[in-house]
Design a protein around this motif. Structure first.
Motif, PDB file in Angstrom:
ATOM      1  N   ILE A  24      -8.137  -7.108   9.904  1.00  0.00           N
ATOM      2  CA  ILE A  24      -9.166  -6.443   9.101  1.00  0.00           C
ATOM      3  C   ILE A  24      -8.480  -5.749   7.936  1.00  0.00           C
ATOM      4  CG2 ILE A  24     -10.911  -4.623   9.069  1.00  0.00           C
ATOM      5  CD1 ILE A  24     -11.217  -5.260  12.141  1.00  0.00           C
ATOM      6  N   GLU A  25      -8.928  -6.035   6.748  1.00  0.00           N
ATOM      7  CA  GLU A  25      -8.308  -5.420   5.570  1.00  0.00           C
ATOM      8  C   GLU A  25      -8.659  -3.937   5.511  1.00  0.00           C
ATOM      9  OE1 GLU A  25      -8.662  -5.593   0.743  1.00  0.00           O
ATOM     10  OE2 GLU A  25      -8.711  -7.503   1.828  1.00  0.00           O
ATOM     11  N   ARG A  26      -7.652  -3.137   5.191  1.00  0.00           N
ATOM     12  CA  ARG A  26      -7.844  -1.683   5.063  1.00  0.00           C
ATOM     13  C   ARG A  26      -7.267  -1.220   3.729  1.00  0.00           C
ATOM     14  NH1 ARG A  26      -4.789   0.932   9.928  1.00  0.00           N
ATOM     15  NH2 ARG A  26      -3.506  -0.927   9.940  1.00  0.00           N
TER      16      ARG A  26
ATOM     17  N   ARG B  98      -4.023  -2.519   0.956  1.00  0.00           N
ATOM     18  CA  ARG B  98      -4.033  -2.638  -0.509  1.00  0.00           C
ATOM     19  C   ARG B  98      -2.949  -1.764  -1.125  1.00  0.00           C
ATOM     20  NH1 ARG B  98      -9.561  -2.571   0.888  1.00  0.00           N
ATOM     21  NH2 ARG B  98      -9.784  -0.352   0.401  1.00  0.00           N
ATOM     22  N   ASP B  99      -2.747  -0.564  -0.570  1.00  0.00           N
ATOM     23  CA  ASP B  99      -1.682   0.323  -1.068  1.00  0.00           C
ATOM     24  C   ASP B  99      -0.311  -0.310  -0.872  1.00  0.00           C
ATOM     25  OD1 ASP B  99      -3.641   2.139  -1.692  1.00  0.00           O
ATOM     26  OD2 ASP B  99      -3.317   3.403   0.067  1.00  0.00           O
ATOM     27  N   THR B 100      -0.115  -0.934   0.291  1.00  0.00           N
ATOM     28  CA  THR B 100       1.170  -1.570   0.589  1.00  0.00           C
ATOM     29  C   THR B 100       1.428  -2.750  -0.346  1.00  0.00           C
ATOM     30  OG1 THR B 100       0.940  -0.929   2.918  1.00  0.00           O
ATOM     31  CG2 THR B 100       2.566  -2.629   2.402  1.00  0.00           C
TER      32      THR B 100
ATOM     33  N   ASP C   1      -0.159   2.020  15.098  1.00  0.00           N
ATOM     34  CA  ASP C   1      -1.135   2.139  14.009  1.00  0.00           C
ATOM     35  C   ASP C   1      -1.177   0.916  13.094  1.00  0.00           C
ATOM     36  OD1 ASP C   1       1.228   2.454  12.644  1.00  0.00           O
ATOM     37  OD2 ASP C   1       0.882   4.543  12.078  1.00  0.00           O
ATOM     38  N   GLY C   2      -0.457  -0.149  13.442  1.00  0.00           N
ATOM     39  CA  GLY C   2      -0.610  -1.412  12.723  1.00  0.00           C
ATOM     40  C   GLY C   2       0.425  -1.703  11.657  1.00  0.00           C
ATOM     41  N   LYS C   3       1.528  -0.966  11.633  1.00  0.00           N
ATOM     42  CA  LYS C   3       2.557  -1.198  10.612  1.00  0.00           C
ATOM     43  C   LYS C   3       3.162  -2.594  10.758  1.00  0.00           C
ATOM     44  CE  LYS C   3       4.979   2.347  11.943  1.00  0.00           C
ATOM     45  NZ  LYS C   3       4.058   2.833  13.006  1.00  0.00           N
ATOM     46  N   SER C   4       3.585  -2.912  11.970  1.00  0.00           N
ATOM     47  CA  SER C   4       4.227  -4.213  12.202  1.00  0.00           C
ATOM     48  C   SER C   4       3.240  -5.353  11.996  1.00  0.00           C
ATOM     49  CB  SER C   4       4.808  -4.265  13.618  1.00  0.00           C
ATOM     50  OG  SER C   4       5.832  -3.297  13.761  1.00  0.00           O
ATOM     51  N   HIS C   5       2.025  -5.158  12.436  1.00  0.00           N
ATOM     52  CA  HIS C   5       0.998  -6.188  12.242  1.00  0.00           C
ATOM     53  C   HIS C   5       0.791  -6.459  10.753  1.00  0.00           C
ATOM     54  CE1 HIS C   5      -2.878  -8.316  12.668  1.00  0.00           C
ATOM     55  NE2 HIS C   5      -3.220  -7.605  11.602  1.00  0.00           N
ATOM     56  N   LEU C   6       0.705  -5.390   9.969  1.00  0.00           N
ATOM     57  CA  LEU C   6       0.464  -5.559   8.536  1.00  0.00           C
ATOM     58  C   LEU C   6       1.618  -6.299   7.868  1.00  0.00           C
ATOM     59  CD1 LEU C   6      -1.184  -5.081   6.021  1.00  0.00           C
ATOM     60  CD2 LEU C   6      -0.164  -2.803   5.827  1.00  0.00           C
ATOM     61  N   LEU C   7       2.845  -5.940   8.218  1.00  0.00           N
ATOM     62  CA  LEU C   7       3.998  -6.629   7.630  1.00  0.00           C
ATOM     63  C   LEU C   7       3.989  -8.114   7.980  1.00  0.00           C
ATOM     64  CD1 LEU C   7       7.133  -4.300   7.909  1.00  0.00           C
ATOM     65  CD2 LEU C   7       6.062  -5.226   5.852  1.00  0.00           C
ATOM     66  N   ALA C   8       3.719  -8.411   9.247  1.00  0.00           N
ATOM     67  CA  ALA C   8       3.698  -9.814   9.662  1.00  0.00           C
ATOM     68  C   ALA C   8       2.576 -10.570   8.955  1.00  0.00           C
ATOM     69  CB  ALA C   8       3.529  -9.904  11.182  1.00  0.00           C
TER      70      ALA C   8
ATOM     71  N   PHE D 146       0.872   5.835   6.846  1.00  0.00           N
ATOM     72  CA  PHE D 146      -0.301   5.373   7.581  1.00  0.00           C
ATOM     73  C   PHE D 146      -1.114   6.536   8.154  1.00  0.00           C
ATOM     74  CE2 PHE D 146       1.596   1.456   6.879  1.00  0.00           C
ATOM     75  CZ  PHE D 146       0.874   0.408   7.421  1.00  0.00           C
ATOM     76  N   SER D 147      -0.493   7.682   8.370  1.00  0.00           N
ATOM     77  CA  SER D 147      -1.205   8.809   8.981  1.00  0.00           C
ATOM     78  C   SER D 147      -2.250   9.398   8.046  1.00  0.00           C
ATOM     79  CB  SER D 147      -0.211   9.899   9.389  1.00  0.00           C
ATOM     80  OG  SER D 147       0.349  10.522   8.241  1.00  0.00           O
ATOM     81  N   LYS D 148      -2.120   9.136   6.764  1.00  0.00           N
ATOM     82  CA  LYS D 148      -3.057   9.714   5.803  1.00  0.00           C
ATOM     83  C   LYS D 148      -4.356   8.917   5.714  1.00  0.00           C
ATOM     84  CE  LYS D 148       0.411  12.019   2.958  1.00  0.00           C
ATOM     85  NZ  LYS D 148       1.019  12.154   1.614  1.00  0.00           N
ATOM     86  N   GLU D 149      -4.380   7.741   6.345  1.00  0.00           N
ATOM     87  CA  GLU D 149      -5.609   6.954   6.328  1.00  0.00           C
ATOM     88  C   GLU D 149      -6.423   7.258   7.579  1.00  0.00           C
ATOM     89  OE1 GLU D 149      -6.899   2.431   5.420  1.00  0.00           O
ATOM     90  OE2 GLU D 149      -5.530   2.692   7.092  1.00  0.00           O
ATOM     91  N   LYS D 150      -7.615   7.787   7.373  1.00  0.00           N
ATOM     92  CA  LYS D 150      -8.507   8.030   8.490  1.00  0.00           C
ATOM     93  C   LYS D 150      -9.392   6.803   8.682  1.00  0.00           C
ATOM     94  CE  LYS D 150      -8.417  12.911   9.147  1.00  0.00           C
ATOM     95  NZ  LYS D 150      -7.256  13.149   8.329  1.00  0.00           N
TER      96      LYS D 150
END
Length: 819
Positions: free
Chosen positions: A298-300, A304-306, A330-337, A442-446
């Motif tokens: 799911i796009e967040r 887009r910031d990354t 919180d999805g860091k590794s998922h987003l990179l992959a 990532f913590s700043k995104e609610k």
């Protein structure tokens, strides 16, 4: 007990060549090896399986602890044999003979391995943590979970030890391969001439032996060539497996077969429980995502910031360092992959370290691996390529402290200081510029938003929609349909069907946001997946997978509100249990369940539905056996999920005020001030208008009160700070007060203060919970004590008033007059 190996006199495992070796231990590999371990030590699989022990840790801690004691002792025996084999040492008879070993304490076994047989320090530390744990009969769940994690690490070490021993054994035996080929050729030449039909099978056998010889030769060359490099030395486990043919670039990515056997007969249960593992798989398979993970993406905004940051890195004139910073899951590794597979052009000349908790060596901490990766960005170095690192706050903090002690990475540490993430006060370095260092936090995104109608979450809603989607792309739904066609039906299947209801999904998300705001929780993607599984699969099925678990208690409404022991999130839901709310509607429902002549018609009318009431058979069965109270609780909880949020709840009011605060709606915020003014004068009590008591002691003969002229104030920087659109990233509180003395009004405090404003005095528990307001009240009192020259003394029994003032010219300390 398995007999000792005749060659080495060591109790070694049978071949585990069928278990592939991943670059980083994954759950599927651990579970496969765990089964080999249990069978080898003749333990009962149905009592000691990996999945069962893991489930018991969550839902039956006492039983898990009891079984772990047995497993830990067997694990010690196994590790001792491989340590002794590796060093060609004899094993003391006390650890071999069953009768003598029964007298050996488990603690002595592990201490002997450490002091005599060379057990590593890291393994010994994990073992000591478990030894401390198993001395008790009962331990808290979180402590047991930490102990189980240590146990998993020790099993992982044993796995690599077995792989290493068996690989060395294979290489040793391979020295005879060439000779065997020659002997077979000589032996069978005459036979082939005599019987030509044997030629084909013989040639096949010769070909396989030659191929094995060729592979072993190549692997030995790789070993010799690689031995000089530090990285390969540190990853010796991987090298040994490449040598032995168990690990190739393909099997690293595809170490878990796509079509595993259906466990316990239900494909759906396997798929839905897989949600708990899916967020971990992107770390193991960092270079690509599976079909289901791609489907669930799911796009967040953080994506887009990354992407924007990666584009800036590609256009930069010098190598850059980018930290993807956040919490676990919180999805860091998922987003990179995901980005690497969909936008590979963003990663040209970029080194990716997908998991900063990973060490390139099983004997060294992850911080040392991180130090080596970041070495090009150390002071005075010139990096050759960009680096992107996914890292958690804790790991970054550990690295920061380690380098501070070493007095290294001064510039990088200054950059971390400038982020102000480990300190509560702003650092002077915050104004400095660091051209080569960047962070996406990532913590700043609610994950939720607020508008004039209430709360919503595009992210959580999208996940639930994808899981419940009735289409061919959804593997979970297809598995559910397959089970339905094959009459494999449990309460979990019915709970999943309930989630297909759009209104139910909407209310689950709204209630989750309520829990997040009320308890100030950070719910990661991984935790949300776990929550979904908890709402669909009851503990009864997890502990006994062959059970259908058909009961009203296992229905989703009850799993949502009535199981606080399962997680911190569900504890928050339990605090919002609508059964605990006393009102006329609930009283009417309960009475009707006991007395209405046609309960089904009444409930359909109450829920405003024409179709069958969810979980129809189960509540009817409960009525048939006179479990009316259980049905009442279920119906009240079901109503909470089928109906909209009541506009008059504390939560609805608070969200309306929070929205007005950020939007700068003064008219709505005036309502909050009105509530707070009432609370100030009712907190300790008020003898007369505009006066508030200083203390709450009702036993004294006299009580002191002070006049208060309250001037309304709030945080002007935040008030009205969101001009356009909905509120997406905001704090959970309103900064508000009087006379420039402000406090943070959060939801829990608002619940208490709103009740107090309606005329009810706070009890001791509420006063303890409202400690922030108590502190605010004391500051207000002190402010007026310093400002006012007159106090009011009240005689409690007669309600007589005396004004106390300090005279300007008299020698008396105070003037007292009755008023």
């Amino acid at each position: 007990m398995t007999t000792l190996d005749e060659k080495h006199s060591y109790n070694l495992f049978p071949s585990i060549d069928n278990i592939s070796t991943p670059t980083k231990m994954d759950e599927a590999t651990l579970e496969s090896f765990w089964e080999v371990f249990i069978v080898h030590y003749e333990l009962e699989i149905h009592k000691f399986s990996y999945e069962l022990i893991k489930t018991m840790v969550r839902y039956n801690p006492d039983g898990a602890l009891k079984n772990m004691k047995i497993l830990f002792r067997a694990l010690g025996q196994a590790r001792l044999n491989y340590l002794a084999e590796e060093k060609s040492m004899e094993i003391d008879e006390a650890f071999i003979d069953d009768k003598k070993f029964a007298l050996v304490a488990t603690e002595q076994l592990w201490e002997t391995m450490y002091s005599i047989y060379g057990l590593s320090v890291s393994e010994y530390q994990e073992a000591k943590a478990i030894l401390k744990l198993i001395k008790h009969e009962q331990v808290p769940k979180n402590i047991l979970l930490a102990g189980f994690n240590s146990f998993e690490k020790l099993v992982t070490e044993l796995f690599y030890a077995v792989k290493k021993q068996q690989s060395i054994e294979r290489i040793f035996n391979s020295n005879f391969a060439s000779q065997e080929v020659k002997e077979l050729q000589i032996k069978n030449t005459k036979e082939i001439k005599q019987n030509p039909n044997q030629n084909e099978s013989f040639q096949d056998h010769i070909l396989s032996l030659q191929l094995e010889e060729s592979q072993l030769s190549t692997k030995n060359e790789v070993l010799e060539e690689s031995a000089a490099t530090t990285l390969i030395e540190e990853r010796s486990a991987e090298l040994i497996n490449i040598m032995s043919g168990n690990l190739t670039p393909e099997t690293i990515v595809n170490s878990v077969p796509e079509n595993q056997p259906i466990k316990f007969g239900s494909m759906f249960l396997q798929k839905i429980k897989g949600l708990q593992k899916s967020s971990n798989e992107t770390v193991v398979n960092a270079n690509e995502l599976g079909d289901f993970q791609n489907y669930m993406h799911i796009e967040r905004k953080i994506e887009r910031d990354t992407v924007e940051m990666l584009k800036e890195m590609q256009s930069a004139s010098s190598p850059q360092l980018l930290l993807l910073l956040g919490s676990v899951g919180d999805g860091k590794s998922h987003l990179l992959a995901y980005l690497k597979s969909t936008k590979p052009e963003l990663f040209e000349n970029v080194y990716i370290h997908n998991d900063a908790t990973e060490s390139h060596s099983r004997t060294r901490p992850a911080e040392e691996t991180l130090e080596r990766i970041l070495a090009p960005f150390e002071d005075g170095q010139e990096p050759k390529q960009h680096i992107v690192i996914a890292i958690n706050y804790g790991k970054l903090h550990n690295f920061y402290l380690m380098q501070e002690e070493k007095e290294k990475f001064q510039c990088f540490r200054s950059y971390i200081d400038s982020l102000n993430i480990f300190k509560n006060v702003k650092d002077s370095k915050a104004n400095l510029t660091f051209e080569n260092f960047h962070t996406v936090d990532f913590s700043k995104e609610k994950y939720y938003s607020i508008n004039e109608k209430g709360v919503y979450s595009v992210f959580f809603t999208s996940i639930l929609e994808k899981i419940a989607a009735q289409n061919e792309s959804n593997e979970i739904y297809k598995a559910w349909l397959l089970d339905k066609e094959n009459n494999k039906w449990t309460i979990a299947h019915e709970n999943y069907a309930f989630v297909m209801n759009e209104q139910v999904r909407k209310r689950i998300v709204e209630k989750l946001i309520h829990v997040i705001i009320r308890n100030k929780l950070i719910v990661s993607t991984r935790e949300f997946y776990n929550l979904i599984v908890d709402l669909i699969v009851p503990p009864e099925i997890l502990l006994s997978p062959q059970s259908t678990a058909f009961s009203l208690n296992n229905s989703l409404p009850n799993l949502l509100f009535n199981h606080p022991e399962r997680s911190a999130i569900l504890l928050g839901f339990n605090e919002l249990d609508p059964v605990l709310i006393k009102n006329s509607l609930n009283d009417e429902l309960i009475a009707s369940i006991f007395m209405h002549p046609n309960l089904e018609i009444y409930l359909k009318d109450a829920f405003q539905i024409q179709d069958q009431i969810p979980f129809d058979n189960h509540w009817k069965n409960a009525i048939a056996i006179n479990e009316h109270l259980e049905v009442a609780g279920f119906v009240i909880r079901l109503k909470e999920l089928l109906n909209e949020e009541d506009a008059n709840t504390d939560f609805s009011h608070f969200i309306r005020y929070l929205y007005a605060f950020f939007k700068g709606d003064g008219d709505v915020i005036e309502e909050v001030f009105t509530i707070l003014e009432k609370v100030v004068f009712q907190w300790k009590g008020s003898p007369k208008e505009s006066y508030a008591y200083l203390t709450n002691n009702l036993k004294k003969e006299f009580r002191m009160a002070i006049p208060m002229d309250l001037d309304r104030t709030l945080d002007q920087e935040v008030f009205g700070s969101v001009e356009d659109g909905d509120i997406h990233a905001a704090n959970h509180y309103i900064t508000i007060g009087f006379n420039d003395i402000n406090f943070e009004l959060d939801l829990k405090l608002f619940e208490i203060l709103r009740h107090v404003s309606s005329g009810r005095r706070p009890n001791l528990y509420e006063a303890g919970q409202a400690i922030q307001f108590e502190d605010f009240y004391n500051k207000i009192v002190k402010y007026f004590e310093d400002k006012e020259k007159k106090l009011l003394l009240v005689h409690v029994q007669t309600n007589s008033y005396y004004e106390i003032s300090k005279p300007r010219f008299s020698k008396a300390k105070f003037d007292v007059k009755r008023v």
